[in-house]
Design a protein around this motif. Sequence first.
Motif, PDB file in Angstrom:
ATOM      1  N   UNK A 808      52.551  21.675  64.345  1.00 23.13           N
ATOM      2  CA  UNK A 808      53.402  22.702  64.964  1.00 23.13           C
ATOM      3  C   UNK A 808      53.350  22.610  66.484  1.00 23.13           C
ATOM      4  N   UNK A 809      52.148  22.403  67.023  1.00 28.29           N
ATOM      5  CA  UNK A 809      52.023  22.315  68.478  1.00 28.29           C
ATOM      6  C   UNK A 809      52.802  21.127  69.020  1.00 28.29           C
ATOM      7  N   UNK A 810      52.641  19.971  68.392  1.00 33.21           N
ATOM      8  CA  UNK A 810      53.334  18.784  68.876  1.00 33.21           C
ATOM      9  C   UNK A 810      54.842  18.936  68.752  1.00 33.21           C
ATOM     10  N   UNK A 811      55.309  19.586  67.710  1.00 36.10           N
ATOM     11  CA  UNK A 811      56.750  19.772  67.530  1.00 36.10           C
ATOM     12  C   UNK A 811      57.325  20.687  68.606  1.00 36.10           C
ATOM     13  N   UNK A 812      56.526  21.649  69.061  1.00 36.56           N
ATOM     14  CA  UNK A 812      57.032  22.609  70.024  1.00 36.56           C
ATOM     15  C   UNK A 812      56.747  22.215  71.473  1.00 36.56           C
ATOM     16  N   UNK A 813      55.589  21.606  71.694  1.00 40.89           N
ATOM     17  CA  UNK A 813      55.185  21.366  73.073  1.00 40.89           C
ATOM     18  C   UNK A 813      54.883  19.899  73.368  1.00 40.89           C
ATOM     19  N   UNK A 814      55.308  19.009  72.493  1.00 46.36           N
ATOM     20  CA  UNK A 814      55.097  17.565  72.668  1.00 46.36           C
ATOM     21  C   UNK A 814      53.617  17.265  72.957  1.00 46.36           C
ATOM     22  N   UNK A 815      53.359  16.514  74.000  1.00 48.00           N
ATOM     23  CA  UNK A 815      51.985  16.069  74.246  1.00 48.00           C
ATOM     24  C   UNK A 815      51.296  16.855  75.355  1.00 48.00           C
ATOM     25  N   UNK A 825      50.328  29.773  70.884  1.00 44.82           N
ATOM     26  CA  UNK A 825      50.426  29.383  69.476  1.00 44.82           C
ATOM     27  C   UNK A 825      49.240  29.912  68.665  1.00 44.82           C
ATOM     28  N   UNK A 826      48.046  29.869  69.226  1.00 46.37           N
ATOM     29  CA  UNK A 826      46.860  30.231  68.455  1.00 46.37           C
ATOM     30  C   UNK A 826      46.538  31.721  68.480  1.00 46.37           C
ATOM     31  N   UNK A 827      47.025  32.423  69.491  1.00 45.34           N
ATOM     32  CA  UNK A 827      46.660  33.831  69.625  1.00 45.34           C
ATOM     33  C   UNK A 827      47.851  34.764  69.476  1.00 45.34           C
ATOM     34  N   UNK A 828      48.966  34.477  70.138  1.00 40.07           N
ATOM     35  CA  UNK A 828      50.042  35.460  70.272  1.00 40.07           C
ATOM     36  C   UNK A 828      51.222  35.268  69.319  1.00 40.07           C
ATOM     37  N   UNK A 829      51.407  34.103  68.753  1.00 43.15           N
ATOM     38  CA  UNK A 829      52.605  33.790  67.970  1.00 43.15           C
ATOM     39  C   UNK A 829      52.565  34.496  66.606  1.00 43.15           C
ATOM     40  N   UNK A 830      53.401  35.505  66.416  1.00 39.63           N
ATOM     41  CA  UNK A 830      53.428  36.261  65.156  1.00 39.63           C
ATOM     42  C   UNK A 830      54.166  35.523  64.044  1.00 39.63           C
ATOM     43  N   UNK A 836      45.963  34.580  65.606  1.00 38.35           N
ATOM     44  CA  UNK A 836      45.234  35.835  65.523  1.00 38.35           C
ATOM     45  C   UNK A 836      46.181  37.025  65.462  1.00 38.35           C
ATOM     46  N   UNK A 837      47.312  36.940  66.125  1.00 36.81           N
ATOM     47  CA  UNK A 837      48.277  38.040  66.085  1.00 36.81           C
ATOM     48  C   UNK A 837      48.832  38.218  64.679  1.00 36.81           C
ATOM     49  N   UNK A 838      49.161  37.118  64.013  1.00 36.09           N
ATOM     50  CA  UNK A 838      49.714  37.212  62.655  1.00 36.09           C
ATOM     51  C   UNK A 838      48.663  37.765  61.692  1.00 36.09           C
ATOM     52  N   UNK A 839      47.427  37.291  61.817  1.00 36.93           N
ATOM     53  CA  UNK A 839      46.361  37.747  60.929  1.00 36.93           C
ATOM     54  C   UNK A 839      46.122  39.234  61.103  1.00 36.93           C
TER      55      UNK A 839
END
Length: 923
Positions: A808-815, A825-830, A836-839
Amino acid sequence: MQSSLLSDDLPDAAELAAAAAGRGTPGHHDELRGAVLPSGVHFGMSVVSPGEATESEEAAVADAAEAAADIDIDGDTDTAATASAESHHKAHPPLAPLWQRFFQSSGLDGWLDLTARHARVKRRVRDDGATFNVHSEEGGGERTWPLELLPLLIAPREWAHIERGVRQHARLLNAAMADIYGAQDLLHEGILPASLVLGHPQYLRPMHGVKPVDDAWLHLVAVDLARGPDGHWWVVDRRTQAPSGLGYLLENRLIIAQQFPEAFRDLRVQRVASAFRALMDGLMRSSPAGERSRVALLTPGPRSETYFEHVFLARYLGLSLVEGSDLTVRDQRLYLKTLHGLERVHVLLRRVDDEWLDPLELRAESALGVPGLLQALRAGELVMANVPGAGVLESPGLAAFWPGAARRLLGEELILPATTSWWCGEASVWAANRDELADYVIMPTFPGGPVTQGFEPVLGSDLDRASVRAWRARIDADPAAHTLMARVHPSEQPVWRDGRLEPRPLVLRVYAMTDGNGGWCVLPGGLTRVAARPSTQTSSANPGASGGADAYLSMQRGSASTDTWVLTDGKVDDTSLLPKPLAPADLARWHRVITSRSAENLFWLGRYTERAENTVRLARLALEGLATASPPVLQMLHTLLLRHGLIDAGVPSPALASAQAGRLFERSLVRALADRSSGSSVAFNLQSLRQCAEALRDRLSTEHWSLILDLERQFGRELAEVLAQQGHEPLSDVLGVLSRAMTRLSAITGAQTDRMTRDDGWRLLSVGRQIERLDVLAHALRLGFESGLPALDDGFALLLEIFETTITYRANFQSRREVPPLLHLLVLDTDNPRSLAWVSRTMRDRLRKLARHDPIWAEAASDALPQPGSWSLEALSSVDEDGAYSTLIDALASCSDAARTLSNEVSQHLFSHVRAADRSVWQ
């Protein structure tokens, strides 16, 4: 293959079956041929003496089997083989008419397919998860339910006689129990020995004088029958406490009927649903709440030998499967402890033996029963099938006295006679039979217990002189504890073995059920048990089927089972088990009951699923990174492994510049994966996952359960194979085991996400998973930033791998290797289910729906959770004057703390009443 492709002069399936049938045991009724094989019998052209067969007879059977096998599936035939089969078929007795119809219904195609069908039966049993748990002093465990391919066939007229006899026995046993715990006329008049009845450890004095609802002491009775050499059925045992086998009977029918659909239809096999309908209707009519009664099935739990059938039967009848800890007695009424409070139970169908039912009045150490249960019975507030105290009726010592009891209570002679037995507690009886032990089976009068010593039945004819003297002395010392029963020579049922029909002794268990109107309904069929070995191979160590009672054909000792087909000349019963339709008002109030025990197990099922995924993923990342990872990454992995208990504190970090440290780390980690004694290893988590699922068998689909069971078994077996290799275990092999385990875990997660009803139980499962996920991910991310991993290429990649968001990271933010997109992506992306936000948001939603009956608690618990979705990305991405991400680290620490706090809150608020049941004293 189509039958039309075969030549018209080929023998039909019935003829081939007769030619391939093995010789029955002399003196036993042969079900396949409908006759008894005498001691000296004309079998084809040869005479068979007891216990031996001539070479010509054996050759005939072998040649006939080869002839049957030589019919090619493509339609080609071997002319010589066909001629041989025809010749030898004429030299063998024909099959009984029922068996001729059975084989002819399936035709030659069916005959040639028997081996494949036999394999399909075994595969279906495994797929269904049908098991029988064996417990013994030598150890034991779970084994697949043994099911034979060919059913027992019973003709309509023969069944009518059995039905009348079993119904009469049920009436007799119910009346006898009412008398034993009431007026005791049978004891006062000497019809039943008072010392045998009152001295029996399963005679329950607290039940004396009790008046059960509708005077129904027994709702379910099982009678074990064996067909003797005279062709008649004889009673060899009775089951009145908590008769087992109904669930297995259903499983047998579902599987075997599908293997022979043509025969099942053509022979007009009677269905069994009407008997179960009668049982449920009868229980409802007796209940104070009538049709709206809550009916529960009380099980000892997953460790019970027959737990599979408890689950199966509860599902089939639509009952709540409960354990003793799920129930409590309040104000002389029985209640079920559910997630939403106490709910009344009106009817209890029990599978717990008498003495364990009520620790308040019976065995105080019992953890299987419910304190106060007997008082609920006395008060008439509960219908129990069967009423406690029925165990005394099962004693073999009473067998000789039942004819007299039938004349006294019913004014009738017994329709089905019982095998001859003598209770040694009568001095004259023991004196008359003391020198005749070889003619009998020595049976225990009482079951083993605190005051009685049980023993395995012993075949007298197998004893040598010294053993006979020892047994005489033993009986002299305690004659009341011993019963002598005449040997039974039960009929023999054909089983399919390697292309042949081999005879095996059988015992048939038939069930009678109350109909609620004072009558009894006999289930048209039964649980047929088949011996594992032929009658001629029995011995004192394993008497097989030649013994005197049910104990000789028991599932504990390796017997198998098969379906029982009762044929009818009339219309096949099409009764449905579907209950009466619910009205709209009923549906508006309806909700699925979730016991507190099930709720807690679902909660931990979610947690152990997530824990297993986390430990497998972490072990795989550590082993993959040993060769190439930088020292900071290796040190972080070492710290995470220590936190999760995957290595011991004394294992050196692989970050040390030492090849020896790296090898020690690798071997310690690999060896620890399979350590079930460690409370946090992969093997321990998989074991705990399976144990939670085992306690939820009535709620999980067969596929879901099979996935969990296969995961534990496959992981243990594959890892053991790797560890058993000589020298250093190949790292690639270990990684392969972990990769396959992760794939299976993904399938389990899919079953939980997509195949389970979204009720409160599922919400608890989800909350359990999210608690684990929030704690683990927040801690790993905090440790990664504290260790400076985002500044390293492999460190950045490790954080993405832990969160499973690399693609997902590479698809959205390349390298890009930048902190803001990483935290987004790891904290705020619902939209990211691993953020963590989704959880956190998911947990809040589940909690509010879960505790709608207690919204104040739910609101407080959800408000206490952090809300990462509202956090500022700019603040999280900023560093303080020391270059540390202090704001982010504090926020992540709050997530871990909140997860652990919520775990305690859920346990205390929702599961606290799972503790030991309240005890009340009846005055």
